[in-house]
Design a protein around this motif. Structure first.
Motif, PDB file in Angstrom:
ATOM      1  N   VAL A   1       0.863  -1.181   0.000  1.00 31.86           N
ATOM      2  CA  VAL A   1       0.000   0.000   0.000  1.00 31.86           C
ATOM      3  C   VAL A   1       0.903   1.236   0.000  1.00 31.86           C
ATOM      4  O   VAL A   1       2.095   1.145   0.274  1.00 31.86           O
ATOM      5  CB  VAL A   1      -0.958   0.042   1.220  1.00 31.86           C
ATOM      6  CG1 VAL A   1      -1.948  -1.102   1.189  1.00 31.86           C
ATOM      7  CG2 VAL A   1      -0.187   0.067   2.516  1.00 31.86           C
ATOM      8  N   SER A   2       0.310   2.380  -0.283  1.00 29.99           N
ATOM      9  CA  SER A   2       1.062   3.636  -0.227  1.00 29.99           C
ATOM     10  C   SER A   2       1.540   3.860   1.206  1.00 29.99           C
ATOM     11  O   SER A   2       0.788   3.651   2.161  1.00 29.99           O
ATOM     12  CB  SER A   2       0.175   4.799  -0.659  1.00 29.99           C
ATOM     13  OG  SER A   2       0.843   6.021  -0.448  1.00 29.99           O
TER      14      SER A   2
ATOM     15  N   TYR B   1      -1.028  -0.668  10.129  1.00 28.80           N
ATOM     16  CA  TYR B   1      -0.127   0.444   9.842  1.00 28.80           C
ATOM     17  C   TYR B   1      -0.449   1.550  10.829  1.00 28.80           C
ATOM     18  O   TYR B   1      -1.591   1.763  11.204  1.00 28.80           O
ATOM     19  CB  TYR B   1      -0.342   0.972   8.419  1.00 28.80           C
ATOM     20  CG  TYR B   1      -0.095  -0.047   7.341  1.00 28.80           C
ATOM     21  CD1 TYR B   1       1.188  -0.423   6.988  1.00 28.80           C
ATOM     22  CD2 TYR B   1      -1.160  -0.635   6.664  1.00 28.80           C
ATOM     23  CE1 TYR B   1       1.411  -1.352   5.990  1.00 28.80           C
ATOM     24  CE2 TYR B   1      -0.942  -1.565   5.674  1.00 28.80           C
ATOM     25  CZ  TYR B   1       0.342  -1.923   5.347  1.00 28.80           C
ATOM     26  OH  TYR B   1       0.553  -2.842   4.369  1.00 28.80           O
TER      27      TYR B   1
ATOM     28  N   THR C   1      -4.761  -3.948   4.583  1.00 28.48           N
ATOM     29  CA  THR C   1      -5.210  -3.641   3.222  1.00 28.48           C
ATOM     30  C   THR C   1      -5.248  -2.141   2.945  1.00 28.48           C
ATOM     31  O   THR C   1      -5.561  -1.728   1.835  1.00 28.48           O
ATOM     32  CB  THR C   1      -6.612  -4.230   2.986  1.00 28.48           C
ATOM     33  OG1 THR C   1      -7.497  -3.686   3.970  1.00 28.48           O
ATOM     34  CG2 THR C   1      -6.599  -5.736   3.051  1.00 28.48           C
ATOM     35  N   GLY C   2      -4.974  -1.308   3.951  1.00 30.84           N
ATOM     36  CA  GLY C   2      -4.968   0.136   3.795  1.00 30.84           C
ATOM     37  C   GLY C   2      -6.259   0.806   4.223  1.00 30.84           C
ATOM     38  O   GLY C   2      -6.371   2.026   4.160  1.00 30.84           O
TER      39      GLY C   2
ATOM     40  N   PRO D   1      -8.546   6.044   2.762  1.00 33.57           N
ATOM     41  CA  PRO D   1      -7.671   4.893   3.006  1.00 33.57           C
ATOM     42  C   PRO D   1      -6.385   5.015   2.184  1.00 33.57           C
ATOM     43  O   PRO D   1      -6.294   5.842   1.277  1.00 33.57           O
ATOM     44  CB  PRO D   1      -8.513   3.702   2.551  1.00 33.57           C
ATOM     45  CG  PRO D   1      -9.508   4.254   1.610  1.00 33.57           C
ATOM     46  CD  PRO D   1      -9.763   5.666   2.030  1.00 33.57           C
ATOM     47  N   LEU D   2      -5.409   4.170   2.493  1.00 31.18           N
ATOM     48  CA  LEU D   2      -4.154   4.151   1.748  1.00 31.18           C
ATOM     49  C   LEU D   2      -4.380   3.523   0.370  1.00 31.18           C
ATOM     50  O   LEU D   2      -5.151   2.578   0.230  1.00 31.18           O
ATOM     51  CB  LEU D   2      -3.090   3.352   2.509  1.00 31.18           C
ATOM     52  CG  LEU D   2      -2.697   3.893   3.877  1.00 31.18           C
ATOM     53  CD1 LEU D   2      -1.756   2.913   4.579  1.00 31.18           C
ATOM     54  CD2 LEU D   2      -2.038   5.251   3.748  1.00 31.18           C
ATOM     55  N   LYS D   3      -3.695   4.052  -0.629  1.00 29.01           N
ATOM     56  CA  LYS D   3      -3.806   3.527  -1.990  1.00 29.01           C
ATOM     57  C   LYS D   3      -3.183   2.133  -2.038  1.00 29.01           C
ATOM     58  O   LYS D   3      -2.097   1.899  -1.494  1.00 29.01           O
ATOM     59  CB  LYS D   3      -3.081   4.460  -2.954  1.00 29.01           C
ATOM     60  CG  LYS D   3      -3.210   4.074  -4.399  1.00 29.01           C
ATOM     61  CD  LYS D   3      -2.540   5.103  -5.290  1.00 29.01           C
ATOM     62  CE  LYS D   3      -2.642   4.689  -6.737  1.00 29.01           C
ATOM     63  NZ  LYS D   3      -1.956   5.629  -7.613  1.00 29.01           N
ATOM     64  N   GLN D   4      -3.865   1.189  -2.703  1.00 30.69           N
ATOM     65  CA  GLN D   4      -3.407  -0.194  -2.756  1.00 30.69           C
ATOM     66  C   GLN D   4      -2.581  -0.457  -4.009  1.00 30.69           C
ATOM     67  O   GLN D   4      -2.844   0.107  -5.071  1.00 30.69           O
ATOM     68  CB  GLN D   4      -4.591  -1.153  -2.712  1.00 30.69           C
ATOM     69  CG  GLN D   4      -5.347  -1.088  -1.407  1.00 30.69           C
ATOM     70  CD  GLN D   4      -6.489  -2.093  -1.357  1.00 30.69           C
ATOM     71  OE1 GLN D   4      -6.768  -2.781  -2.330  1.00 30.69           O
ATOM     72  NE2 GLN D   4      -7.136  -2.177  -0.220  1.00 30.69           N
TER      73      GLN D   4
ATOM     74  N   TYR E   1      -4.377   2.045  10.162  1.00 27.47           N
ATOM     75  CA  TYR E   1      -4.934   1.413   8.963  1.00 27.47           C
ATOM     76  C   TYR E   1      -4.807  -0.106   9.077  1.00 27.47           C
ATOM     77  O   TYR E   1      -3.861  -0.614   9.692  1.00 27.47           O
ATOM     78  CB  TYR E   1      -4.162   1.845   7.713  1.00 27.47           C
ATOM     79  CG  TYR E   1      -4.138   3.324   7.442  1.00 27.47           C
ATOM     80  CD1 TYR E   1      -5.099   3.909   6.643  1.00 27.47           C
ATOM     81  CD2 TYR E   1      -3.127   4.137   7.946  1.00 27.47           C
ATOM     82  CE1 TYR E   1      -5.069   5.263   6.348  1.00 27.47           C
ATOM     83  CE2 TYR E   1      -3.088   5.489   7.673  1.00 27.47           C
ATOM     84  CZ  TYR E   1      -4.057   6.052   6.872  1.00 27.47           C
ATOM     85  OH  TYR E   1      -4.016   7.394   6.593  1.00 27.47           O
TER      86      TYR E   1
ATOM     87  N   CYS F   1       0.617   8.719   4.552  1.00 28.08           N
ATOM     88  CA  CYS F   1      -0.661   8.895   5.243  1.00 28.08           C
ATOM     89  C   CYS F   1      -1.504   9.931   4.514  1.00 28.08           C
ATOM     90  O   CYS F   1      -0.989  10.962   4.067  1.00 28.08           O
ATOM     91  CB  CYS F   1      -0.410   9.341   6.684  1.00 28.08           C
ATOM     92  SG  CYS F   1      -1.922   9.603   7.651  1.00 28.08           S
TER      93      CYS F   1
END
Length: 181
Positions: free
Chosen positions: A120-121, A140, A152-153, A163-166, A149, A124
């Motif tokens: 994931v990215s 995370y 999976t983000g 959410p975090l980019k996957q 997180y 934040c």
């Protein structure tokens, strides 16, 4: 002989007369006629010195300002955008650990959880701090404002808006390959 008295005294001024007379050729008496000098150039010493001093000043200003401008305006970074990239060796990410890699213009954190890689990215979505993988909590964690997180983000808690980019991550041979999801 030293001058005595006032420089512009009436006696001195009368001895000088009304100044030097110009003859018909435009030269000062006893001097060189203008026609014998450079033809077609109206060049005075004072004008020449002004031009030389101005030119030197321009060169000094340019050599001083060029590095300042180059410092203020950084060069454009040219990052080749790819759909997948070999980011490192599989041995760099042991089981239960995560490592941050550069992928295109983003930083990606790759986590090895039981031999399965998740990416994931690492940035934040709240203020752009880098997140850390906390294996004990299986999540995370952003140290800046406490954002949490899932692996999976997805958002667990905190002030983050998204959410975090996957990304996709896989092992080929001994290399970790990260690609866009």
């Amino acid at each position: 002989m030293a001058q005595t008295g006032n420089f512009k005294s009436p006696a001195r001024m009368s001895s000088l007369g009304q100044g030097a007379e110009l003859n018909s050729a435009g030269s000062v008496s006893g001097g060189k006629p203008r026609e014998d000098g450079l033809k077609g150039v109206d060049f005075e010493r004072r004008g020449f010195l002004h031009k030389v001093v101005g030119g030197v000043g321009a060169v000094v200003a340019a050599t001083t300002l060029y590095p300042v401008v180059k410092y203020i305006i950084p060069p454009a970074r040219k990052i080749k955008i790819v759909s997948e990239l070999n980011v490192g060796k599989a041995s760099e990410v042991p089981d239960g650990k995560g490592k941050i890699y550069q992928f295109n213009e983003d930083k990606v954190i790759v986590v090895n959880k039981g031999g399965t890689l998740t990416a994931v990215s690492a940035v934040c979505t709240h203020l752009g701090c880098l997140v850390n993988w906390v294996d004990a909590d299986n999540q995370y964690f952003c140290p800046c404002h406490g954002a949490k997180y899932k692996i999976t983000g997805e958002i667990i808690s905190g002030p983050q808006p998204r959410p975090l980019k996957q990304y996709k991550a896989r092992i080929e041979g001994d290399s970790i390959i990260v690609s866009k999801a």
